[in-house]
Design a protein around this motif. Structure first.
Motif, PDB file in Angstrom:
ATOM      1  N   GLN A 210       0.855  -1.194   0.000  1.00  0.00           N
ATOM      2  CA  GLN A 210       0.000   0.000   0.000  1.00  0.00           C
ATOM      3  C   GLN A 210       0.890   1.243   0.000  1.00  0.00           C
ATOM      4  OE1 GLN A 210      -0.988  -2.734   2.109  1.00  0.00           O
ATOM      5  NE2 GLN A 210      -2.352  -3.168   0.389  1.00  0.00           N
ATOM      6  N   ARG A 211       0.285   2.373  -0.354  1.00  0.00           N
ATOM      7  CA  ARG A 211       0.993   3.655  -0.308  1.00  0.00           C
ATOM      8  C   ARG A 211       0.160   4.644   0.500  1.00  0.00           C
ATOM      9  NH1 ARG A 211       4.276   5.304  -5.730  1.00  0.00           N
ATOM     10  NH2 ARG A 211       5.739   3.538  -5.723  1.00  0.00           N
ATOM     11  N   ILE A 212       0.801   5.256   1.486  1.00  0.00           N
ATOM     12  CA  ILE A 212       0.165   6.309   2.269  1.00  0.00           C
ATOM     13  C   ILE A 212       0.578   7.633   1.657  1.00  0.00           C
ATOM     14  CG2 ILE A 212      -0.083   7.322   4.559  1.00  0.00           C
ATOM     15  CD1 ILE A 212       0.889   4.628   5.717  1.00  0.00           C
ATOM     16  N   ILE A 213      -0.393   8.350   1.121  1.00  0.00           N
ATOM     17  CA  ILE A 213      -0.120   9.605   0.415  1.00  0.00           C
ATOM     18  C   ILE A 213      -0.381  10.755   1.379  1.00  0.00           C
ATOM     19  CG2 ILE A 213      -0.727  11.022  -1.587  1.00  0.00           C
ATOM     20  CD1 ILE A 213      -1.887   8.327  -2.800  1.00  0.00           C
ATOM     21  N   THR A 214       0.675  11.421   1.814  1.00  0.00           N
ATOM     22  CA  THR A 214       0.573  12.505   2.783  1.00  0.00           C
ATOM     23  C   THR A 214       1.095  13.799   2.176  1.00  0.00           C
ATOM     24  OG1 THR A 214       2.768  12.562   3.844  1.00  0.00           O
ATOM     25  CG2 THR A 214       1.317  10.735   4.445  1.00  0.00           C
ATOM     26  N   PRO A 215       0.783  14.942   2.779  1.00  0.00           N
ATOM     27  CA  PRO A 215       1.350  16.203   2.287  1.00  0.00           C
ATOM     28  C   PRO A 215       2.875  16.248   2.376  1.00  0.00           C
ATOM     29  CG  PRO A 215      -0.578  16.639   3.641  1.00  0.00           C
ATOM     30  CD  PRO A 215      -0.271  15.186   3.796  1.00  0.00           C
ATOM     31  N   ASP A 216       3.485  15.385   3.191  1.00  0.00           N
ATOM     32  CA  ASP A 216       4.939  15.342   3.310  1.00  0.00           C
ATOM     33  C   ASP A 216       5.592  14.385   2.318  1.00  0.00           C
ATOM     34  OD1 ASP A 216       5.321  17.239   5.247  1.00  0.00           O
ATOM     35  OD2 ASP A 216       5.406  15.822   6.923  1.00  0.00           O
ATOM     36  N   GLY A 217       4.792  13.622   1.595  1.00  0.00           N
ATOM     37  CA  GLY A 217       5.345  12.644   0.664  1.00  0.00           C
ATOM     38  C   GLY A 217       4.600  11.325   0.757  1.00  0.00           C
ATOM     39  N   ILE A 218       5.103  10.329   0.035  1.00  0.00           N
ATOM     40  CA  ILE A 218       4.446   9.027  -0.056  1.00  0.00           C
ATOM     41  C   ILE A 218       5.270   7.978   0.694  1.00  0.00           C
ATOM     42  CG2 ILE A 218       3.697   7.189  -1.616  1.00  0.00           C
ATOM     43  CD1 ILE A 218       3.230   9.372  -3.742  1.00  0.00           C
ATOM     44  N   ILE A 219       4.597   7.268   1.599  1.00  0.00           N
ATOM     45  CA  ILE A 219       5.216   6.161   2.327  1.00  0.00           C
ATOM     46  C   ILE A 219       4.721   4.854   1.720  1.00  0.00           C
ATOM     47  CG2 ILE A 219       5.474   5.013   4.556  1.00  0.00           C
ATOM     48  CD1 ILE A 219       4.773   7.740   5.867  1.00  0.00           C
ATOM     49  N   GLU A 220       5.644   4.010   1.319  1.00  0.00           N
ATOM     50  CA  GLU A 220       5.291   2.692   0.790  1.00  0.00           C
ATOM     51  C   GLU A 220       5.394   1.660   1.907  1.00  0.00           C
ATOM     52  OE1 GLU A 220       6.361   1.096  -3.350  1.00  0.00           O
ATOM     53  OE2 GLU A 220       7.818   0.120  -2.010  1.00  0.00           O
ATOM     54  N   VAL A 221       4.339   0.861   2.054  1.00  0.00           N
ATOM     55  CA  VAL A 221       4.250  -0.144   3.114  1.00  0.00           C
ATOM     56  C   VAL A 221       4.006  -1.506   2.467  1.00  0.00           C
ATOM     57  CG1 VAL A 221       3.120  -0.793   5.272  1.00  0.00           C
ATOM     58  CG2 VAL A 221       3.164   1.621   4.571  1.00  0.00           C
ATOM     59  N   SER A 222       4.944  -2.421   2.644  1.00  0.00           N
ATOM     60  CA  SER A 222       4.796  -3.768   2.094  1.00  0.00           C
ATOM     61  C   SER A 222       4.628  -4.769   3.225  1.00  0.00           C
ATOM     62  CB  SER A 222       6.014  -4.149   1.246  1.00  0.00           C
ATOM     63  OG  SER A 222       6.157  -3.258   0.159  1.00  0.00           O
ATOM     64  N   ARG A 223       3.909  -5.856   2.947  1.00  0.00           N
ATOM     65  CA  ARG A 223       3.644  -6.885   3.952  1.00  0.00           C
ATOM     66  C   ARG A 223       3.973  -8.259   3.375  1.00  0.00           C
ATOM     67  NH1 ARG A 223      -1.299  -7.509   4.082  1.00  0.00           N
ATOM     68  NH2 ARG A 223      -1.803  -6.180   2.311  1.00  0.00           N
ATOM     69  N   GLU A 224       4.365  -9.166   4.270  1.00  0.00           N
ATOM     70  CA  GLU A 224       4.700 -10.535   3.864  1.00  0.00           C
ATOM     71  C   GLU A 224       4.078 -11.501   4.867  1.00  0.00           C
ATOM     72  OE1 GLU A 224       8.773 -13.179   3.785  1.00  0.00           O
ATOM     73  OE2 GLU A 224       8.918 -11.068   3.202  1.00  0.00           O
ATOM     74  N   ASN A 225       3.467 -12.578   4.359  1.00  0.00           N
ATOM     75  CA  ASN A 225       2.763 -13.555   5.211  1.00  0.00           C
ATOM     76  C   ASN A 225       1.734 -12.860   6.098  1.00  0.00           C
ATOM     77  OD1 ASN A 225       4.175 -15.797   4.229  1.00  0.00           O
ATOM     78  ND2 ASN A 225       5.854 -15.447   5.656  1.00  0.00           N
ATOM     79  N   SER A 226       1.076 -11.879   5.518  1.00  0.00           N
ATOM     80  CA  SER A 226       0.069 -11.074   6.214  1.00  0.00           C
ATOM     81  C   SER A 226      -1.228 -11.182   5.437  1.00  0.00           C
ATOM     82  CB  SER A 226       0.554  -9.613   6.275  1.00  0.00           C
ATOM     83  OG  SER A 226      -0.489  -8.737   6.629  1.00  0.00           O
ATOM     84  N   ARG A 227      -2.134 -12.014   5.932  1.00  0.00           N
ATOM     85  CA  ARG A 227      -3.388 -12.232   5.208  1.00  0.00           C
ATOM     86  C   ARG A 227      -4.416 -11.136   5.512  1.00  0.00           C
ATOM     87  NH1 ARG A 227      -2.409 -17.552   7.016  1.00  0.00           N
ATOM     88  NH2 ARG A 227      -4.176 -17.475   8.452  1.00  0.00           N
ATOM     89  N   SER A 228      -4.162 -10.352   6.577  1.00  0.00           N
ATOM     90  CA  SER A 228      -5.034  -9.219   6.913  1.00  0.00           C
ATOM     91  C   SER A 228      -4.168  -7.975   7.019  1.00  0.00           C
ATOM     92  CB  SER A 228      -5.737  -9.406   8.259  1.00  0.00           C
ATOM     93  OG  SER A 228      -5.846 -10.740   8.638  1.00  0.00           O
ATOM     94  N   CYS A 229      -4.787  -6.819   6.863  1.00  0.00           N
ATOM     95  CA  CYS A 229      -4.119  -5.593   7.284  1.00  0.00           C
ATOM     96  C   CYS A 229      -5.161  -4.697   7.947  1.00  0.00           C
ATOM     97  CB  CYS A 229      -3.383  -4.890   6.156  1.00  0.00           C
ATOM     98  SG  CYS A 229      -4.379  -4.142   4.880  1.00  0.00           S
ATOM     99  N   VAL A 230      -4.700  -3.911   8.897  1.00  0.00           N
ATOM    100  CA  VAL A 230      -5.585  -3.096   9.723  1.00  0.00           C
ATOM    101  C   VAL A 230      -5.276  -1.627   9.480  1.00  0.00           C
ATOM    102  CG1 VAL A 230      -6.336  -2.577  12.082  1.00  0.00           C
ATOM    103  CG2 VAL A 230      -5.642  -4.918  11.479  1.00  0.00           C
ATOM    104  N   LEU A 231      -6.330  -0.837   9.277  1.00  0.00           N
ATOM    105  CA  LEU A 231      -6.198   0.612   9.091  1.00  0.00           C
ATOM    106  C   LEU A 231      -6.961   1.293  10.213  1.00  0.00           C
ATOM    107  CD1 LEU A 231      -5.172   2.870   7.156  1.00  0.00           C
ATOM    108  CD2 LEU A 231      -7.406   2.747   6.028  1.00  0.00           C
TER     109      LEU A 231
END
Length: 283
Positions: A210-231
């Protein structure tokens, strides 16, 4: 205590020991309590992790920010009075290995299982967390089943991210996945996620990045062996009920977590290992 040219063990004003990294490519702080990384700042970039200004770093309490390790259960236990998010985030971990290489630093810690009350976790397991620090951060949580029976557990790397303005922040990469929110659903995510209210979504069938798009820039977040993700963002009302959290800090943070929760719990056969991992970087 110096562990390598760029790595030392220091102590907070409240007596908690932490590993301090000050290298040419990043600065970082990892507390032995909870094996919780609370700072990761690539050189020349803004911090990738957020911690509440109200945090007071007390013994036996999880830190409000960074990456709390939730294990062997996520959220509120079905057993009344048991600690929220499990026992790993307040346990005292042991530094196992520090290895400094040309472009990265490797740090591993283990949780001595003899300090865990058997009423919470009566199983024989090994728990290891690895941090690979460079211009990006990778965190790997490995559970090994040393028992004679299959284990079942939930878990999360409960990552807190910074943003200068949550109302101007969006999350890309969840489109097409399903989510449960406040016990309802599943619903389908069609668009980028924006924030205008309390958000507590558990996603399944999500892409690995996923990518978190913020006014300071974009943070890329990758997951492995993660069948769920929580926001998660607590918004206005819940912020007032949270410990170590200022009423207005929901404006400047969000959580996007690599996880295996709800129906995505991990079943681990005797002798097997499972590694949940997340990687973070400024794009």
């Amino acid at each position: 205590m110096k562990l390598s040219p760029s790595v030392t063990i220091e102590q907070s004003e409240t007596g908690l020991e932490f590993i301090k990294v000050a290298s040419e490519f990043c600065d970082a702080t990892i507390f032995l309590q909870g094996a919780q990384i609370t700072e990761f700042t690539p050189t020349g970039k803004k911090p990738l992790l957020w911690v509440s200004q109200q945090e007071d770093y007390q013994e036996g309490k999880g830190v409000r920010g960074g990456i709390p390790i939730c294990w062997p259960w996520f959220g509120v236990s079905q057993h009344e009075g048991w600690p929220a998010h499990g026992v790993a985030r307040t346990g005292l971990w042991r530094a196992e290995q520090v290895k400094e290489e040309e472009n990265s630093i490797y740090i591993s810690l283990s949780l001595p299982m003899n300090q865990i009350d058997e009423k919470y976790w009566p199983h024989k397991t090994k728990l290891l967390v690895e941090f690979i620090l460079s211009t990006s951060l990778e965190v790997r949580l490995t559970t090994t089943n040393l028992d004679s029976e299959t284990l079942n557990f939930t878990q999360a790397l409960h990552t807190y991210f910074p943003t200068p303005a949550i109302e101007e922040t969006k999350v890309d990469g969840l489109q097409g996945s399903k989510y449960i929110e406040f016990g309802e659903g599943p619903f389908e995510q069609h668009d980028l996620v924006s924030f205008a209210r309390e958000t507590d979504m558990v996603y399944t069938q999500a892409q690995d990045t996923q990518r978190i798009i913020t006014p300071d820039g974009i943070i890329e977040v990758s997951r492995e062996n993660s069948r769920s993700c929580v926001l998660w963002n607590p918004w206005i009302d819940k912020s007032k009920r949270l410990s170590n959290f200022a009423d207005d800090e929901y404006h400047v943070m969000l959580c996007l977590e690599a996880a295996n929760v709800l129906e995505d719990s991990v079943e681990l056969a005797p002798g097997d290992k499972h590694t949940l991992a997340t990687s973070l970087r400024w794009v």
